[in-house]
Motif scaffolding. Structure first.
Motif, PDB file in Angstrom:
ATOM      1  N   GLU A   1      15.616  40.466   8.236  1.00 11.92           N
ATOM      2  CA  GLU A   1      16.279  40.283   9.519  1.00 11.92           C
ATOM      3  C   GLU A   1      15.319  39.764  10.588  1.00 11.92           C
ATOM      4  O   GLU A   1      14.152  40.139  10.626  1.00 11.92           O
ATOM      5  CB  GLU A   1      16.879  41.611   9.992  1.00 11.92           C
ATOM      6  N   VAL A   2      15.845  38.916  11.486  1.00 19.40           N
ATOM      7  CA  VAL A   2      15.060  38.432  12.621  1.00 19.40           C
ATOM      8  C   VAL A   2      14.828  39.585  13.587  1.00 19.40           C
ATOM      9  O   VAL A   2      15.767  40.294  13.966  1.00 19.40           O
ATOM     10  CB  VAL A   2      15.785  37.283  13.331  1.00 19.40           C
ATOM     11  N   THR A   3      13.575  39.784  13.989  1.00 21.46           N
ATOM     12  CA  THR A   3      13.251  40.875  14.913  1.00 21.46           C
ATOM     13  C   THR A   3      12.792  40.375  16.276  1.00 21.46           C
ATOM     14  O   THR A   3      12.804  41.128  17.245  1.00 21.46           O
ATOM     15  CB  THR A   3      12.149  41.776  14.314  1.00 21.46           C
ATOM     16  N   ALA A   4      12.365  39.109  16.364  1.00 20.42           N
ATOM     17  CA  ALA A   4      11.948  38.557  17.657  1.00 20.42           C
ATOM     18  C   ALA A   4      11.966  37.039  17.577  1.00 20.42           C
ATOM     19  O   ALA A   4      11.692  36.459  16.530  1.00 20.42           O
ATOM     20  CB  ALA A   4      10.553  39.050  18.047  1.00 20.42           C
TER      21      ALA A   4
ATOM     22  N   GLU B   1      26.084  37.374  11.205  1.00 16.05           N
ATOM     23  CA  GLU B   1      27.097  36.407  10.771  1.00 16.05           C
ATOM     24  C   GLU B   1      27.432  35.363  11.833  1.00 16.05           C
ATOM     25  O   GLU B   1      28.389  34.613  11.689  1.00 16.05           O
ATOM     26  CB  GLU B   1      28.389  37.120  10.315  1.00 16.05           C
ATOM     27  N   ARG B   2      26.629  35.283  12.900  1.00  8.93           N
ATOM     28  CA  ARG B   2      26.842  34.245  13.898  1.00  8.93           C
ATOM     29  C   ARG B   2      25.532  33.528  14.179  1.00  8.93           C
ATOM     30  O   ARG B   2      24.448  34.069  13.964  1.00  8.93           O
ATOM     31  CB  ARG B   2      27.382  34.849  15.202  1.00  8.93           C
ATOM     32  N   TYR B   3      25.634  32.292  14.662  1.00 12.87           N
ATOM     33  CA  TYR B   3      24.446  31.517  15.006  1.00 12.87           C
ATOM     34  C   TYR B   3      24.214  31.576  16.510  1.00 12.87           C
ATOM     35  O   TYR B   3      25.130  31.339  17.297  1.00 12.87           O
ATOM     36  CB  TYR B   3      24.606  30.062  14.553  1.00 12.87           C
ATOM     37  N   SER B   4      22.993  31.908  16.890  1.00  8.96           N
ATOM     38  CA  SER B   4      22.652  32.003  18.304  1.00  8.96           C
ATOM     39  C   SER B   4      21.760  30.828  18.687  1.00  8.96           C
ATOM     40  O   SER B   4      20.790  30.514  17.985  1.00  8.96           O
ATOM     41  CB  SER B   4      21.908  33.314  18.585  1.00  8.96           C
ATOM     42  N   PRO B   5      22.046  30.154  19.802  1.00  6.54           N
ATOM     43  CA  PRO B   5      21.205  29.030  20.219  1.00  6.54           C
ATOM     44  C   PRO B   5      19.854  29.511  20.740  1.00  6.54           C
ATOM     45  O   PRO B   5      19.765  30.514  21.443  1.00  6.54           O
ATOM     46  CB  PRO B   5      22.025  28.373  21.331  1.00  6.54           C
TER      47      PRO B   5
ATOM     48  N   PRO C   1      23.138  18.791  20.433  1.00  4.36           N
ATOM     49  CA  PRO C   1      22.062  19.223  19.526  1.00  4.36           C
ATOM     50  C   PRO C   1      21.443  20.529  19.994  1.00  4.36           C
ATOM     51  O   PRO C   1      21.561  20.916  21.153  1.00  4.36           O
ATOM     52  CB  PRO C   1      21.054  18.076  19.614  1.00  4.36           C
ATOM     53  N   GLY C   2      20.764  21.202  19.085  1.00  3.61           N
ATOM     54  CA  GLY C   2      20.069  22.430  19.464  1.00  3.61           C
ATOM     55  C   GLY C   2      19.479  23.152  18.265  1.00  3.61           C
ATOM     56  O   GLY C   2      19.791  22.841  17.106  1.00  3.61           O
ATOM     57  N   LEU C   3      18.594  24.104  18.568  1.00  6.31           N
ATOM     58  CA  LEU C   3      18.074  25.010  17.547  1.00  6.31           C
ATOM     59  C   LEU C   3      18.972  26.236  17.508  1.00  6.31           C
ATOM     60  O   LEU C   3      19.327  26.785  18.546  1.00  6.31           O
ATOM     61  CB  LEU C   3      16.641  25.437  17.878  1.00  6.31           C
ATOM     62  N   PHE C   4      19.304  26.670  16.309  1.00  4.94           N
ATOM     63  CA  PHE C   4      20.172  27.825  16.143  1.00  4.94           C
ATOM     64  C   PHE C   4      19.566  28.775  15.117  1.00  4.94           C
ATOM     65  O   PHE C   4      19.115  28.345  14.052  1.00  4.94           O
ATOM     66  CB  PHE C   4      21.570  27.397  15.690  1.00  4.94           C
ATOM     67  N   VAL C   5      19.528  30.066  15.471  1.00  4.40           N
ATOM     68  CA  VAL C   5      18.976  31.060  14.562  1.00  4.40           C
ATOM     69  C   VAL C   5      20.086  32.001  14.117  1.00  4.40           C
ATOM     70  O   VAL C   5      20.969  32.379  14.885  1.00  4.40           O
ATOM     71  CB  VAL C   5      17.820  31.844  15.228  1.00  4.40           C
ATOM     72  N   HIS C   6      20.034  32.332  12.854  1.00 10.06           N
ATOM     73  CA  HIS C   6      20.977  33.235  12.220  1.00 10.06           C
ATOM     74  C   HIS C   6      20.146  34.378  11.660  1.00 10.06           C
ATOM     75  O   HIS C   6      18.921  34.302  11.596  1.00 10.06           O
ATOM     76  CB  HIS C   6      21.716  32.471  11.102  1.00 10.06           C
ATOM     77  N   SER C   7      20.777  35.447  11.233  1.00  6.40           N
ATOM     78  CA  SER C   7      20.023  36.547  10.659  1.00  6.40           C
ATOM     79  C   SER C   7      19.227  36.105   9.437  1.00  6.40           C
ATOM     80  O   SER C   7      18.231  36.724   9.071  1.00  6.40           O
ATOM     81  CB  SER C   7      20.974  37.681  10.260  1.00  6.40           C
ATOM     82  N   GLY C   8      19.630  34.987   8.817  1.00  2.00           N
ATOM     83  CA  GLY C   8      18.911  34.543   7.625  1.00  2.00           C
ATOM     84  C   GLY C   8      18.498  33.092   7.633  1.00  2.00           C
ATOM     85  O   GLY C   8      18.031  32.579   6.615  1.00  2.00           O
TER      86      GLY C   8
END
Length: 412
Positions: A291-294, A310-314, A345-352
């Motif tokens: 899991e992403v912690t920071a 289960e969602r993508y955060s910018p 466009p953008g960077l998106f982080v998901h839990s995985g």
């Protein structure tokens, strides 16, 4: 008095070019031919409190053979290419900076590293992906990291980076992918109107995976670096089996420096035909373990709210992201990203996963976005920050030379 220009170039990718005038003592070229010259001296700047990872510098100058190079009085490896008139130097830069000296005509006790022989293997069997292809795999390590291009059954080919002496692993897709694609705007408009209800139109959907590696070679630009050059077949097939020629050719270079956790990627995609997309055109992708912690995204940033499962955060950055997760830590810096964007466009982080998305119309129904038939080339730097490194996001950004330039100061 004779002046010789010396061009200093950071081969690691940190852009810095400096000219030095080397003044020979009275007596001119004849005296210089009889006695060793030097030292030539300059200052390498490092504004951080930590030593830089090993890197390569290139000095353009004319020598008559051997050259001893020292950093703060210690011999460092260097080789001279008389034909190209380039002296290639391999060293770190200590905290606070250091003084580099070159002594033409003298020998050095420092030796280049000994690389293990890379493993290259082409599969015997062929695979029918609309075109008959034969996959290829490769393994290369630089003393601290192992890079692997596996030949597996998936059309979404990947590159794996793994620490040799630490529990750290990263999987990336340097050529990205496109999901939710159609051939024409009219088909996209019909899908937008009927969305999940028209199976016949679903057969016209396709994805684009420019990543089935069919050829790999290892280049040796100097004794301190190796380049994995991969050529890839693009799998793009409609649900009805029709192949879509949206990318004519694709591939990437992975540059590894001996003993360094910093790797450089250069990826290219040669244009085929235009198409339309809704669900995302990714420049590249990083697959995370744990899991992403920071997440950090700029100098002095304190991160942002972690992604909802289960969602993508910018990520509020058009270039860099520092990710801490259950499987380790890494930094992604992509200087070309902002100039390549197409639609939202953008960077998106998901839990995985971390994705660099060039185009997406999420939340707008099935809105078709034109993806032009254009050549695309991008660069990326990955810092594989495994182990107990005390370096911060800001330290690494200074070190890799972006967005803060690494300074080079002439010596007295």
């Amino acid at each position: 008095m004779t002046c010789y220009p010396v061009l200093l170039h950071f081969r690691s990718g940190a852009a810095a070019t400096v000219w030095f005038a080397v003044l020979l003592a009275a007596g001119g070229a004849e005296a210089a031919a009889q006695e060793p010259l030097g030292p030539l001296e300059w200052r390498l700047a490092n504004s951080t409190a930590h030593a830089f990872a090993p890197r390569v510098f290139e000095l353009r100058l004319e020598l008559d053979g051997r050259c001893l190079v020292r950093l703060d009085g210690e011999d460092v490896p260097a080789v001279y290419d008389a034909q190209a008139e380039v002296l290639t130097v391999f060293c770190s830069v200590p905290p606070g900076g250091g003084t580099l000296e070159a002594f033409p005509g003298r020998s050095s006790s420092a030796r280049p590293p000994k690389w293990r022989k890379p493993k290259l293997k082409r599969e015997r069997r062929t695979v029918d992906l609309g075109t008959i292809v034969r996959r290829m795999e490769a393994v290369l390590d630089n003393g601290v990291l192992r890079a692997t291009i596996p030949a597996d059954e998936r059309v979404h080919g990947r590159l794996e980076l793994e620490a040799l002496e630490a529990d750290w692993r990263l999987v990336c897709y340097p050529l990205g992918s496109s999901v939710g694609c159609v051939e024409t705007e009219a088909i996209g408009s019909q899908l937008r109107a009927e969305y999940t209800h028209n199976r016949a139109l679903d057969e016209l959907l396709f994805s684009v995976f420019p990543s089935v590696v069919t050829n790999v070679e290892v280049l040796e630009p100097n004794p301190f670096q190796r380049v994995l050059r991969a050529e890839a077949f693009t799998w793009a097939v409609q649900g009805n089996g029709k192949a879509m020629p949206v990318i004519e050719a694709a591939g990437y270079d992975l540059t590894m420096t001996w003993g360094s956790p910093v790797v450089r990627l250069r990826a290219w995609r040669r244009a085929g035909s235009e198409y339309f997309n809704h669900n995302g055109v990714n420049l590249n992708e990083i697959q995370l373990e744990g899991e992403v912690t920071a997440v950090r995204h700029g100098a002095g940033s304190e991160g942002f709210e972690l992604p909802v499962p289960e969602r993508y955060s910018p990520v509020p950055s058009d270039r860099s992201a520092w990710i801490e997760h259950g499987g380790g830590t890494f930094l992604l810096d992509q200087p070309d990203f902002a100039s390549l964007g197409i639609y939202r466009p953008g960077l998106f982080v998901h839990s995985g996963r971390l994705m660099s998305v060039l185009s997406q119309s999420w939340g707008e129904g099935w809105k078709p976005i034109l993806i032009p038939a254009e050549d695309r080339e991008d660069r990326a730097t990955l810092v594989c920050a495994f182990g107990d490194s005390p370096k911060t996001f800001e330290d690494w950004m200074v070190e890799i030379g972006s967005p803060l330039a690494v300074e080079v100061e002439p010596g007295d």
